[in-house]
Design an enzyme around this catalytic site. Sequence first.
Site, PDB file in Angstrom:
ATOM      1  N   ALA A  63       4.680   7.625   0.806  1.00 33.94           N
ATOM      2  CA  ALA A  63       3.945   6.421   1.193  1.00 33.94           C
ATOM      3  C   ALA A  63       2.606   6.411   0.472  1.00 33.94           C
ATOM      4  O   ALA A  63       2.202   7.423  -0.117  1.00 33.94           O
ATOM      5  CB  ALA A  63       3.709   6.399   2.705  1.00 33.94           C
ATOM      6  N   LYS A  64       1.935   5.301   0.490  1.00 32.90           N
ATOM      7  CA  LYS A  64       0.539   5.253   0.016  1.00 32.90           C
ATOM      8  C   LYS A  64      -0.123   4.070   0.683  1.00 32.90           C
ATOM      9  O   LYS A  64       0.531   3.086   1.040  1.00 32.90           O
ATOM     10  CB  LYS A  64       0.489   5.098  -1.510  1.00 32.90           C
ATOM     11  CG  LYS A  64      -0.912   5.214  -2.121  1.00 32.90           C
ATOM     12  CD  LYS A  64      -1.431   6.641  -2.174  1.00 32.90           C
ATOM     13  CE  LYS A  64      -0.981   7.329  -3.427  1.00 32.90           C
ATOM     14  NZ  LYS A  64      -1.495   8.677  -3.596  1.00 32.90           N
ATOM     15  N   GLY A  65      -1.438   4.194   0.859  1.00 34.33           N
ATOM     16  CA  GLY A  65      -2.214   3.089   1.413  1.00 34.33           C
ATOM     17  C   GLY A  65      -3.417   2.821   0.542  1.00 34.33           C
ATOM     18  O   GLY A  65      -3.782   3.644  -0.309  1.00 34.33           O
TER      19      GLY A  65
END
Length: 372
Positions: A63-65
């Site tokens: 994931a990444k934000g």
Amino acid sequence: MPLRLDGGGFRLLTAHRVQHNGARGPYKGGLRYHPDVDLDGVRALAAGMTWKTALAGLPFGGAKGGLDVDPKGLSPAELQRATRGVMDKLEKVLGPMRDIMAPDMGSGPAEMAWLMDEYGRLHGHTPAIVTGKPVELGGTVGRVEATGEGVAIVTHEMAAAIGLPLAGARVAIQGFGNVGSNAAAALARLGCRIVAVSDALGAVRNPAGLDVDELVRRARSGIVGHEGMTVERITNEELLATDCEILVPAAVGGVLNAATAGAVRARLVVEAANGPTTPEADRLLAGAGALVVPDILANAGGVIVSYLEWTQNTQNLAWARAQVDADLERRLVAAAADVRARAAADGCSLRAAAYRLGVSRVGRAVRLRGYV
Ligand code: GLU
């Protein structure tokens, strides 16, 4: 997301969280604070985390934000409100067994402390909700240095593979934030001569070797613009073209591109940043005989020690530094050997080998779960 400013009034920010793949375990990846953050970029970085955790053998997905703001342009109070705001918007899709955030460009232990505190306010104390926390709040020793030290471990393995001695090897490092500065210190300890470094304000070079300790002391206020060091001031382009054996891009993505890659003189390019090399640059570097160590291997030390932090949190343990360092080294040496072996077996680049390993491990998890 509206951010209330200190002087009154509001500013509208946009935050993203992309959960790319969870076949191997909870989604895992950092939260980036940078004005250029947009959904497509976060998507690409999230996919990179899926292959990176698989390559490192961690029981995580990817994931990444990101938040589209320059943290240096906010006051500490505004930064804290923005960070808590991100958690308030995301808390329902996160969890210590669902999605675990961590530092990325523009964020560090302070932001992780606020994220953990905000999640705890809503759900009760949950240290395993983020990694990269301050050690006083359940973070692990060695996490701050992990990405940079991992870059040095992987550099050591790949240099050995091409018969390049590290003692006296000249290194140029682009970017002197958390990753670049810790990589510089760790490579210097391995005997490398750091001949050029840059930060957002400019670059400095000294073919006889820079004083890394002094640069680290100056890193916060900017490595250039200081008197009293024997250095030549150069541009970022000149840094990439520096006469050296090892080039470490440790800043933003896309810096090695069709316009810059042709001038690179290093034999070994170690991708400490995520996505520093465009596909055209990859071809140019390969044509020039340079070995490129891909980001998902070179900078995997960060997420490896994030995993060690998460496992300590879920068991209420606090490991000693030597245990963290030994575990990090063992995992990275194994991953580097896997990538080398796959590249040799398939006759492909290290990047292709790293992706083939990551993608096939995720594919096996998907099949074992019975999805296909
Ligand atoms: N942001 C880092 C990366 O790109 C670390 C992610 C993590 O520790 O979860 O790998």
